[in-house]
Design a protein around this motif. Structure first.
Motif, PDB file in Angstrom:
ATOM      1  N   ALA A  79      38.038  -9.365   1.191  1.00 15.61           N
ATOM      2  CA  ALA A  79      36.988  -9.008   2.147  1.00 15.61           C
ATOM      3  C   ALA A  79      35.633  -8.860   1.456  1.00 15.61           C
ATOM      4  O   ALA A  79      34.602  -9.256   2.005  1.00 15.61           O
ATOM      5  CB  ALA A  79      37.364  -7.723   2.873  1.00 15.61           C
ATOM      6  N   ILE A  84      32.445 -12.901   6.323  1.00 14.62           N
ATOM      7  CA  ILE A  84      33.345 -12.800   7.474  1.00 14.62           C
ATOM      8  C   ILE A  84      34.713 -13.378   7.120  1.00 14.62           C
ATOM      9  O   ILE A  84      34.807 -14.427   6.479  1.00 14.62           O
ATOM     10  CB  ILE A  84      32.747 -13.491   8.727  1.00 14.62           C
ATOM     11  CG1 ILE A  84      33.625 -13.250   9.956  1.00 14.62           C
ATOM     12  CG2 ILE A  84      32.531 -14.983   8.515  1.00 14.62           C
ATOM     13  CD1 ILE A  84      32.921 -13.536  11.278  1.00 14.62           C
ATOM     14  N   VAL A  85      35.764 -12.660   7.530  1.00 15.73           N
ATOM     15  CA  VAL A  85      37.137 -13.140   7.359  1.00 15.73           C
ATOM     16  C   VAL A  85      37.607 -13.738   8.680  1.00 15.73           C
ATOM     17  O   VAL A  85      37.529 -13.105   9.730  1.00 15.73           O
ATOM     18  CB  VAL A  85      38.094 -11.997   6.936  1.00 15.73           C
ATOM     19  CG1 VAL A  85      39.561 -12.445   7.032  1.00 15.73           C
ATOM     20  CG2 VAL A  85      37.782 -11.534   5.519  1.00 15.73           C
ATOM     21  N   ASN A  87      40.818 -14.655  10.340  1.00 13.90           N
ATOM     22  CA  ASN A  87      42.207 -14.255  10.084  1.00 13.90           C
ATOM     23  C   ASN A  87      43.167 -15.002  11.008  1.00 13.90           C
ATOM     24  O   ASN A  87      43.164 -14.807  12.226  1.00 13.90           O
ATOM     25  CB  ASN A  87      42.338 -12.739  10.294  1.00 13.90           C
ATOM     26  CG  ASN A  87      43.730 -12.224   9.961  1.00 13.90           C
ATOM     27  OD1 ASN A  87      44.586 -12.970   9.472  1.00 13.90           O
ATOM     28  ND2 ASN A  87      43.973 -10.953  10.225  1.00 13.90           N
ATOM     29  N   CYS A 103      38.447  -5.139   5.946  1.00 12.20           N
ATOM     30  CA  CYS A 103      37.136  -5.711   6.307  1.00 12.20           C
ATOM     31  C   CYS A 103      36.122  -4.613   6.610  1.00 12.20           C
ATOM     32  O   CYS A 103      34.972  -4.683   6.164  1.00 12.20           O
ATOM     33  CB  CYS A 103      37.284  -6.650   7.511  1.00 12.20           C
ATOM     34  SG  CYS A 103      38.013  -8.240   7.074  1.00 12.20           S
ATOM     35  N   THR A 108      32.624  -6.188   5.995  1.00 19.85           N
ATOM     36  CA  THR A 108      32.764  -7.620   6.275  1.00 19.85           C
ATOM     37  C   THR A 108      33.244  -7.815   7.714  1.00 19.85           C
ATOM     38  O   THR A 108      34.141  -7.113   8.171  1.00 19.85           O
ATOM     39  CB  THR A 108      33.784  -8.238   5.287  1.00 19.85           C
ATOM     40  OG1 THR A 108      33.264  -8.119   3.961  1.00 19.85           O
ATOM     41  CG2 THR A 108      34.077  -9.688   5.593  1.00 19.85           C
ATOM     42  N   HIS A 109      32.663  -8.781   8.421  1.00 17.84           N
ATOM     43  CA  HIS A 109      33.073  -9.062   9.801  1.00 17.84           C
ATOM     44  C   HIS A 109      34.461  -9.712   9.818  1.00 17.84           C
ATOM     45  O   HIS A 109      34.934 -10.243   8.804  1.00 17.84           O
ATOM     46  CB  HIS A 109      32.067  -9.986  10.488  1.00 17.84           C
ATOM     47  CG  HIS A 109      30.656  -9.496  10.417  1.00 17.84           C
ATOM     48  ND1 HIS A 109      30.258  -8.287  10.949  1.00 17.84           N
ATOM     49  CD2 HIS A 109      29.533 -10.054   9.864  1.00 17.84           C
ATOM     50  CE1 HIS A 109      28.969  -8.123  10.740  1.00 17.84           C
ATOM     51  NE2 HIS A 109      28.508  -9.168  10.072  1.00 17.84           N
ATOM     52  N   HIS A 110      35.092  -9.712  11.010  1.00 20.53           N
ATOM     53  CA  HIS A 110      36.477 -10.200  11.124  1.00 20.53           C
ATOM     54  C   HIS A 110      36.680 -10.814  12.505  1.00 20.53           C
ATOM     55  O   HIS A 110      36.342 -10.206  13.521  1.00 20.53           O
ATOM     56  CB  HIS A 110      37.433  -9.009  10.933  1.00 20.53           C
ATOM     57  CG  HIS A 110      38.888  -9.306  11.178  1.00 20.53           C
ATOM     58  ND1 HIS A 110      39.429  -9.421  12.446  1.00 20.53           N
ATOM     59  CD2 HIS A 110      39.925  -9.476  10.318  1.00 20.53           C
ATOM     60  CE1 HIS A 110      40.737  -9.652  12.348  1.00 20.53           C
ATOM     61  NE2 HIS A 110      41.049  -9.693  11.073  1.00 20.53           N
ATOM     62  N   VAL A 136      29.866  -3.501  11.433  1.00 15.45           N
ATOM     63  CA  VAL A 136      30.781  -4.641  11.312  1.00 15.45           C
ATOM     64  C   VAL A 136      31.282  -5.047  12.701  1.00 15.45           C
ATOM     65  O   VAL A 136      31.577  -4.197  13.535  1.00 15.45           O
ATOM     66  CB  VAL A 136      31.981  -4.243  10.410  1.00 15.45           C
ATOM     67  CG1 VAL A 136      33.121  -5.225  10.519  1.00 15.45           C
ATOM     68  CG2 VAL A 136      31.536  -4.114   8.958  1.00 15.45           C
TER      69      VAL A 136
END
Length: 430
Positions: A79, A84-85, A87, A103, A108-110, A136
């Motif tokens: 992350a 951004i992850v 997923n 995240c 970090t965005h997700h 986030v």
């Protein structure tokens, strides 16, 4: 690991949805720095090789990050390595929360493609405030579940020129020119497993929602009543059943958010799925009843998970649908909106109309390969939109459904740009 922070990391890239997300990333993320992540470096290298060959592009220099859903430290490192992850590792009720938590901790965005209401609403309940503190965005349902429905309602409201009371959605799917040799499974086992566990634990939703929403939304009139369990729809000329997916729950969460934050009258919604004949609809209804009953018992769940192909009549397989089948498949979601013209707009979003709706708008959202083509493009498009247009999103961050997150962005235009994206069109305006 790359020292400079990447824009995007696709996590779970060796899974079925993951590898097709890598393929679509070649075009959707072409102006961004992206990498892939998973447990096994060798398998990740194979995915880059296979999808690179399919996309006719050398992906050998794409960064690889090793991360495991059961290793919190590795998830945090992943992350921290990106903005951004993306997923793709489901079922999310088992594998999603650790990634979300990492995240948020990393700032970090997700985004993910979950169609599991229990997971999505639990994440909102547990992490919405923390995500807001960290600035986030955590956005689920960014694939076929439930971008067409949720962004379709956004599209309806933008084009209605008035106040929308209700939307009914009618989903149809099909495949063009399918020859006998292209017949294969329709979905892979990951999607099947998510459905099994989602239905098995559907009773959890009431408790989650009571905690999530202490106050019920006020009733708006006229109330949109559900149609009969099976009916012939004049809107799409199909025999329809209630759609069992997450669309309605996702749309309702978006509408509640927009009512609470923008004082907008919430749209009522019901979702249906259409079949070509009464026989097809009856067969599906019988199977759905059997499937639902099986999920309620431990033995039933065990059998469904152990013998997915046998118990689905070949619709499910570990290898998923063939390339030939995916390339020929498509979906169309027709939406019928009713409401009042702008000349009858009331002063407040919470005000009630005394006259019945006088205006109708029909729109359609369509796209190719709903399970693994337009789903992957939609997922990546939401990531691109967060990176480029966070100034047009709710300023606080938070755990949000797509309609709430992206209603003021150009996500729909982004979706329409890509070969395997989605098309939004107006059919009739009365």
């Amino acid at each position: 690991m790359a020292t400079e922070r990447l824009d995007v990391i696709i996590f779970g890239a060796t899974g079925f949805t993951g590898k097709y997300t890598v393929y679509e990333a070649v075009s959707v993320l072409k102006d961004l720095r992206w990498g892939i992540a998973g447990r096994n470096r060798e398998k990740l290298q194979t995915v880059l090789k296979e999808m690179g060959a399919k996309a006719k592009k050398d992906l050998s220099q794409i960064p690889i990050i090793i991360a495991d859903v059961n290793d919190d430290a590795s998830l945090l490192e992943m992350a921290k390595a990106c903005r951004i992850v993306v997923n793709t590792t489901g079922p999310y009720r088992f594998y999603g929360e650790n990634v979300v938590r990492a995240c948020i901790e990393a700032g970090t965005h997700h985004v993910d493609v979950s169609g599991e209401p229990q997971y999505m609403e639990t994440m909102q309940l547990k992490y919405n405030e923390r995500a807001k503190e960290r600035g986030v965005y955590i956005v689920s349902a960014c694939g076929f579940d439930s971008i067409p429905a949720d962004m379709g309602v956004v599209f309806v409201e933008k084009n209605f020129d008035g106040v929308v009371n209700s939307v009914e959605t009618f989903l149809t799917t099909g495949a063009k020119d399918v020859s006998p040799d292209t017949k294969s499974a329709g979905i892979n086992t990951g999607t099947w497993e998510s459905a099994v566990y989602g239905l098995a634990h559907s009773n959890e939703l009431r408790d989650i929602r009571q905690k999530l929403y202490s106050e019920k939304l006020p009733k708006f009139f006229p109330i949109l009543k559900p149609r009969p369990l099976m009916f012939k729809s004049s809107e799409v000329n199909k025999v329809c059943l209630p759609f069992p997916g997450s669309d309605r729950s996702v749309v309702m969460r978006s509408q509640r958010f927009l009512y609470e934050h923008d004082k907008k009258r919430p749209v009522q919604m019901h979702a249906y799925v259409g079949f070509s004949s009464w026989t097809a609809a009856i067969v599906v209804a019988i199977f759905a009843t059997f499937f639902s009953l099986m999920t309620k018992f431990k033995l039933g769940r065990t059998l469904l998970l152990k013998y997915p192909s046998l118990l689905s009549g070949g619709f499910v397989s570990t290898t998923g649908p063939s390339e030939a089948r995916m390339e020929k498949s498509f979906f169309k979601m027709t939406m019928k909106a009713k409401g009042w013209p702008s000349s009858q707009r009331l002063a407040e979003g919470s005000d009630q109309y005394t006259e019945p709706p006088t205006k109708t708008l029909m729109v359609r959202v369509s796209g190719p390969n709903p399970g693994y083509g337009s789903t992957c493009v939609a997922l990546l498009s939401t990531a691109v939109t967060i990176l480029r247009e966070s100034n047009k999103m709710p300023s606080t961050g938070g755990v949000l459904p797509p309609g709430a997150a992206f209603s003021k962005t150009s996500l729909i235009s982004e979706l329409e740009k890509h070969e395997h994206g989605m098309k939004f069109e107006i059919l009739a305006n009365k």
